[in-house]
Design an enzyme around this catalytic site. Structure first.
Site, PDB file in Angstrom:
ATOM      1  N   ARG A 144       0.827  -1.211   0.000  1.00 47.76           N
ATOM      2  CA  ARG A 144       0.000   0.000   0.000  1.00 47.76           C
ATOM      3  C   ARG A 144       0.863   1.263   0.000  1.00 47.76           C
ATOM      4  NH1 ARG A 144      -4.949  -1.723   4.116  1.00 47.76           N
ATOM      5  NH2 ARG A 144      -6.142  -2.881   2.550  1.00 47.76           N
ATOM      6  N   LYS A 184     -19.272 -17.000   2.639  1.00 46.75           N
ATOM      7  CA  LYS A 184     -20.719 -16.850   2.868  1.00 46.75           C
ATOM      8  C   LYS A 184     -21.438 -16.084   1.764  1.00 46.75           C
ATOM      9  CE  LYS A 184     -20.525 -17.082   7.914  1.00 46.75           C
ATOM     10  NZ  LYS A 184     -20.918 -16.403   9.188  1.00 46.75           N
ATOM     11  N   GLY A 210      -9.269  -8.728  -0.816  1.00 46.39           N
ATOM     12  CA  GLY A 210      -8.058  -9.104  -0.105  1.00 46.39           C
ATOM     13  C   GLY A 210      -7.563 -10.507  -0.354  1.00 46.39           C
ATOM     14  N   GLY A 237     -12.921  -3.867   0.534  1.00 47.52           N
ATOM     15  CA  GLY A 237     -14.268  -3.397   0.852  1.00 47.52           C
ATOM     16  C   GLY A 237     -14.818  -2.448  -0.188  1.00 47.52           C
TER      17      GLY A 237
END
Length: 391
Positions: free
Chosen positions: A36, A192, A345, A368
């Protein structure tokens, strides 16, 4: 997406405030992965090359807001950034002390140490916006958060624009979501369905091919009537999975399911892994990866695609011996000739662990944020940048 770009702004002799995502993983007080920081370098160098003094803002971890915690200090980041830039990067504890001369770089301590950051406090935002002549939002990894430094400060700044990293991210996802070369395929994995239901529903309207993987695929297999043994799946979402499969059929979209799977009695290192047809999963066994026939099926289907977005592994890749399916797909995508965007990620971690990152079309820096874009949401930071571009 129309936004003002740092590349087009005159910065000579001015102070440029850049909100970056320098939220790097730390271990024992040391940076364990600096990607990053490296991703932020082109933006910082651009501002410096344009003759500006630079103020950097970032968060690190999740400290208690309003309290200094040494383990969340950005000092190790400043030291490493200084080495990469070849110049000292000073860290200041008070916002008002961030006063660089042209050619200098100052890093404000963890922005989450200041009260009001996460609540998008207007007073804090005004303070941040007034630090310089130009405010640059370049932290794509935090663009889905409506925080003082990522949203309100963009609206309050005299001049607000997007940095090269933010522009590159938006351009990559525009190629997927707005005007893709077709056929367009999406591979959505993860544990999920509940965490990616909105993504699946939105993508189904846009893609030609939708492949589900991981625990998500287990729920779809159960919805299709297969016995998934002791596998992780969500029985409460079987109806939703059925609905998605029915919609895909009506729309003429391909939504293939695994034809063979890798199973074991538990998810742990060194387990004996067996391959079974999807209709013959042994009782008490867990589906932990896709089998070789499924890999071949998916590669055949993906061979038609010209644009592919991948978010989430198709198996428990981080634990041997359940990573073969994810690795095989990664290797295929690296050499398939389609424009491939890796977002999320775990997908990024997988691709990097196989040494294939440089062969992909684009590797996103924001898990996200990329998920929310795939879900069809407008990111608060992007909305602010678009509003400012229109004025």
């Amino acid at each position: 997406m129309k936004v003002k770009k740092l590349a087009d702004v005159d910065c000579k002799g001015k102070t440029v405030v850049i909100r970056e995502d320098l939220n790097v993983p730390m271990k024992d007080g040391k940076i364990s992965n600096d990607k990053r920081i490296r991703a932020a370098l082109p933006t910082i160098k651009m501002a410096l090359d344009k003759g500006a003094g630079v103020v950097l803002l970032s968060h690190l971890g999740r400290p208690t807001e309003g309290e200094f915690e040494e383990k969340f200090s950005l000092k190790p980041v400043a030291a490493h950034l200084g080495e990469l830039l070849g110049k000292t990067v000073k860290v200041v504890d008070k916002i008002e002390d961030a006063k660089p001369n042209p050619g200098e770089v100052v890093l404000v301590e963890n922005i989450r140490f200041f009260k009001g950051e996460k609540k998008n406090n207007p007073e804090l935002a005004k303070k941040l916006a007034s630090l310089g002549d130009i405010y640059v939002m370049d932290a794509f990894g935090a663009a889905h958060r409506a925080h003082a430094s990522t949203e309100a400060a963009v609206r309050d700044a005299a001049i607000a624009c997007a940095g090269p990293l933010m522009v590159a991210e938006l351009d990559a996802f525009a190629k997927v979501l707005e005007n893709p070369s077709r056929p367009l395929a999406a591979i959505i994995g993860g544990s999920k369905v509940s965490t990616k239901l909105g993504v699946l529903e939105n993508l189904l309207k846009k893609v030609d091919i939708l492949i589900v993987g991981g625990g998500i695929a287990n729920t779809f297999l159960a919805a299709a009537g297969y016995d998934v043994g002791a596998s992780l799946y969500e029985p409460e979402l079987l109806d939703e999975a059925k609905k998605i499969m029915e919609t895909a059929k009506k729309l003429g979209k391909e939504l293939p399911l695994p034809v063979d799977v890798v199973t074991a009695s538990e998810l742990a290192e060194g387990q004996k892994a067996d391959v079974h047809p999807v209709d013959a999963v042994p009782a008490g066994q867990m589906i932990l990866d896709i089998g070789p026939k499924t890999v071949a099926l998916y590669e055949d289907i993906l061979g038609k695609a010209k644009t592919i977005v991948w978010n989430g592994p198709v198996g428990a890749f981080e634990i041997e011996p359940f990573g073969a399916g994810t690795k095989a797909l990664a290797e295929y995508l690296a050499n398939c000739g389609a424009f491939v965007v890796i977002g999320g990620g775990d997908s990024v971690a997988a691709v990097e662990s196989y040494g294939l990152a440089d062969k992909m079309g684009y590797i996103s820096t924001g898990g996200g944020a990329s998920l929310e874009l795939l879900e069809g949401k407008i990111l608060p930071s992007v909305a602010a940048l678009q509003d400012r571009a229109e004025k």
